[in-house]
Enzyme design. Structure first.
Site, PDB file in Angstrom:
ATOM      1  N   GLU B  49      -8.167 -15.141  16.386  1.00 45.28           N
ATOM      2  CA  GLU B  49      -8.147 -15.736  14.914  1.00 45.28           C
ATOM      3  C   GLU B  49      -6.804 -15.483  14.314  1.00 45.28           C
ATOM      4  O   GLU B  49      -6.117 -14.331  14.417  1.00 45.28           O
ATOM      5  CB  GLU B  49      -9.190 -14.890  14.266  1.00 45.28           C
ATOM      6  CG  GLU B  49     -10.472 -15.410  14.079  1.00 45.28           C
ATOM      7  CD  GLU B  49     -11.571 -14.546  13.454  1.00 45.28           C
ATOM      8  OE1 GLU B  49     -12.798 -14.600  13.724  1.00 45.28           O
ATOM      9  OE2 GLU B  49     -11.284 -14.061  12.264  1.00 45.28           O
ATOM     10  N   ASP B  60     -10.672 -11.151   0.836  1.00 43.50           N
ATOM     11  CA  ASP B  60     -10.063 -10.197   1.506  1.00 43.50           C
ATOM     12  C   ASP B  60      -9.710  -8.805   0.835  1.00 43.50           C
ATOM     13  O   ASP B  60      -9.423  -8.891  -0.280  1.00 43.50           O
ATOM     14  CB  ASP B  60      -8.529 -10.637   2.073  1.00 43.50           C
ATOM     15  CG  ASP B  60      -8.959 -11.497   3.395  1.00 43.50           C
ATOM     16  OD1 ASP B  60      -9.734 -10.937   4.517  1.00 43.50           O
ATOM     17  OD2 ASP B  60      -8.370 -12.960   3.367  1.00 43.50           O
ATOM     18  N   TYR B 175     -20.129 -17.048  12.720  1.00 50.37           N
ATOM     19  CA  TYR B 175     -19.477 -15.610  12.481  1.00 50.37           C
ATOM     20  C   TYR B 175     -20.364 -14.907  11.291  1.00 50.37           C
ATOM     21  O   TYR B 175     -20.488 -15.495  10.111  1.00 50.37           O
ATOM     22  CB  TYR B 175     -18.059 -16.051  11.534  1.00 50.37           C
ATOM     23  CG  TYR B 175     -17.221 -14.652  11.398  1.00 50.37           C
ATOM     24  CD1 TYR B 175     -17.638 -13.588  10.879  1.00 50.37           C
ATOM     25  CD2 TYR B 175     -15.851 -14.902  11.640  1.00 50.37           C
ATOM     26  CE1 TYR B 175     -16.965 -12.335  10.730  1.00 50.37           C
ATOM     27  CE2 TYR B 175     -15.136 -13.708  11.462  1.00 50.37           C
ATOM     28  CZ  TYR B 175     -15.711 -12.522  10.825  1.00 50.37           C
ATOM     29  OH  TYR B 175     -14.790 -11.457  10.561  1.00 50.37           O
TER      30      TYR B 175
END
Lengths: 411, 263
Positions: B49, B60, B175
């Site tokens: 990734e 994040d 994911y």
């Protein structure tokens, strides 16, 4: 008539949350179910008379609405043209229009059983309003504020603390409103179950832009009634400042279908709308992009990286703008202009001296533009400007800009 | 067969789970990223990734925020990120590469031009955090037509009601974000994650990889045991932030990969 309904500019957004190509729901999957829940809850509340009855009661007895529509005769004389009316939203409890929206969102949060409220704030007005309403309803309140803004808006930080809120200084990025919004979204994604994110402007993922607009539209609705009482007709122009654009959207929305009404939004031109991006004029100096859950005009570089703007006003220091404004700009229904820090400072002082109203730096931008155009308009031109906040919070910034030393103020 | 499908088929035949590693393109600089990338397959990484830096990475935590900041400060762009992939492909034509980032740089590049450029560079999949299924017409569907997998995040808030909305246009793998929160923060128990992965697999034949909160070879082993793969990002990015050499970083990655493959 059905055709009028069909042609109305007041029908947006569509069910995808779009105003034309703008708006939408650009958020991470974790937040999507929450946003859908909020939308469902808001749709229910919107048509529930008990919800609006509670809002009306709080607006009247807690906020002090309706705010006056005041004929500013000295400013009118000063400019020597249009008849200037000020919508006095700076007289609201907590000193700005922000509380109109916060009350609506907190009532929704209560209906949804949320116990923890988070908010972002730039100038601190939305943070103070949120802390205030949370105190009133006994809810936990966490306010994210850029570290740079914590410094330049110290009185509001102290107010929030007095009101029992936790103020989290945000150091990521350049420490302004954009970064505070990032951290608020990071908080939200972490404490999803109990948290309600109370967004302070007409931006963010659908349904926020529409919901905040609806709550702020009380401003324009009142103006419509009040100007009919005062003058027996609609205004010719309505003017408001724009950071994210909630006070402006609140003033503009009820007039969108009144084609005779000229609509003008005033962005923060900072040091001038130039290539160095020392401004916050998203519409006049930016291009469409995606940030904070919506597509809208943004200050960005060639790579799509978001740029930090500049404005003397912390409340306008945001690189984006509400998506409905982007749409109104593109279809030409509203005009968007910008004024510089210096022009806003001049207007700030003019309002103090001629009307005895210390305005916030945000509406000082609107007034600076009014100062530019009013003199060229005929004396029967009715111009309504939203005085959306008072300037108590800004006296330190203004003192600094004017070279006044507050620590030895006996000069 | 796509590189991603081939990789999972190969792993399945060996009875192994996948190890997926994340690094930020351009952190601390272009050459270091390329050196690390070139070493990842040898260290046991099955899927790379590659983070595309963005000024406002809302999902994040601080570790990846700062990595993106360093990359941008060093002049990293989406174009240079694709160039890294092009260079990597000169020596490796089998390891799948998934670009992970946010929508605005892609939107700014132009979706159609981006898909052409990404395909030409050798990108196999995309993870775009701020494009939920409600916005599939933006990039997900065009990517599928261009032969690039659009890998969807599912989260603990993706319940039974929501799962049928999330799965349809996704491809490559799923994911699963193990926690509600940002990258680099707390972790979930393998039992909880195992239950969630099993629930998702009832509705899809795609492999399910787990990420967020996996920091050690033991974590990687525990998560890989209950899923089709484990993803590690922040822990690796932190090594680069600490100024560790490429060799040291790759040694750490090898430990993580060994952990995941031991499951």
């Amino acid at each position: 008539m059905a055709t009028d309904m069909f042609n109305s500019l007041m029908n947006g957004p569509d069910e995808q949350g779009r105003f034309g190509d703008f708006g939408g729901r650009f958020v991470s999957e974790t937040l999507m179910p929450l946003i859908l829940d909020l939308e469902a809850e808001y749709e229910k509340a919107k048509t529930d008379p008990t919800f609006w009855a509670e809002m009306d009661d709080l607006w009247k007895h807690y906020v002090g609405r309706p705010s006056p529509l005041y004929y500013a005769d000295r400013l009118t004389q000063e400019f020597g043209g249009a008849k200037i009316y000020l919508k006095r939203d700076e007289l609201n409890h907590t000193g700005a229009h922000k509380i109109n929206n916060v009350l609506g969102q907190i009532l929704l949060a209560r209906r949804m059983g949320k116990t923890r409220i988070i908010a972002e704030t730039g100038a601190g007005q939305h943070g103070v309003a949120t802390a205030t309403v949370c105190a009133k309803f006994g809810l936990k309140c966490v306010v994210y504020m850029g570290a740079h803004d914590v410094e330049r808006q110290a009185p509001n930080v102290f107010r929030m603390k007095l009101l029992g809120a936790e103020v989290v200084p945000v150091t990521s990025g350049r420490g302004t409103l954009k970064d505070a919004m990032n951290d608020a979204m990071r908080d939200w994604v972490t404490y999803v179950d109990e948290t309600f994110y109370c967004i302070g402007t007409v931006a963010g993922p659908h349904p926020y832009p529409a919901m905040v607009r609806d709550f702020q539209s009380i401003i324009g609705k009142e103006v419509k009634t009040q100007i009919m009482e005062a003058e027996g007709r609609l205004p010719d122009s309505v003017v408001a400042c724009i950071g994210g654009g909630s006070n402006a959207m609140g003033l503009f929305y009820p007039f969108l279908d009144d084609k005779s009404v000229r609509i003008i939004g005033v962005e923060a031109g900072g040091k001038g709308v130039n290539d160095r991006m020392e401004h916050c004029a998203s519409l006049t100096g930016g291009r469409p992009g995606v940030l904070h859950g919506n597509r809208t005009y943004l200050l960005q570089d060639d790579d799509g990286q978001i740029l930090e703007g500049h404005s003397i006003s912390a409340g306008l220091d945001y690189p984006g703008i509400g998506p409905e404004h982007s749409w109104l700009h593109d279809i030409g229904r509203a005009e968007y202009v910008s004024v510089t820090d210096t022009e806003a400072l001049d207007a700030f002082q003019l309002s103090c001296r001629t009307e005895g109203i210390i305005p916030a730096l945000e509406p000082s931008h609107a007034l600076a533009h009014v100062a530019k155009i009013a003199g060229d308009l005929p004396s029967d031109h009715l111009l309504v400007m939203n005085m959306c906040g008072r300037g108590d919070k800004d006296i330190f910034t203004v003192a600094r800009a004017l070279g006044w030393d507050m620590s030895t103020s006996d000069a | 067969m796509t590189r991603i499908a081939a990789k999972f088929a190969d792993l399945k035949s060996q009875g192994k789970s996948a190890f997926v590693s994340y690094i930020m393109a351009g952190d601390p600089d272009y050459d270091t990223t390329l050196a690390v990338m070139n070493g990842l397959p040898g260290a046991g990484v099955d899927i790379i990734e590659l983070g595309a830096p963005f000024t406002d990475p809302m999902a994040d935590g601080p570790t990846i925020q700062l990595a993106g900041q360093r990359a941008l400060d060093g002049g990293m762009t989406l174009k240079k990120t694709l160039q890294l992939v092009t260079e990597f492909r000169k020596t490796d034509d089998t390891t799948p590469i998934v670009l992970m980032g946010y929508y605005n740089p892609i939107y700014s590049h132009g979706v159609d031009a981006f898909l052409v450029d990404a395909k030409a560079a050798g990108v196999d999949g995309l993870i775009v955090v701020d494009l939920p299924p409600e916005e599939d017409s933006e990039l997900c569907i065009p990517a599928g037509k261009a032969g690039i997998d659009f890998i969807r995040l599912t989260t603990p808030t993706t319940d039974e009601r929501r799962l049928p909305t999330v799965l349809p246009n996704t491809s490559g793998f799923i994911y699963y974000v193990a926690i509600t929160g940002i990258t680099g923060s707390g972790s979930a128990s393998p039992e909880t994650v195992g239950r969630e992965v099993a629930r998702i697999k009832q509705s899809t034949d795609l492999p399910v990889c787990v990420g967020f909160g996996i920091k050690t070879p033991q974590d990687a082993a525990a998560m890989a045991a209950v899923a089709d793969g484990a993803v590690v990002g922040s822990a690796i990015v932190q090594k680069l932030a600490d100024g560790d050499s490429v060799e040291t970083v790759l040694d750490f990655v090898k430990d993580l990969a060994d952990g995941a493959h031991s499951a």
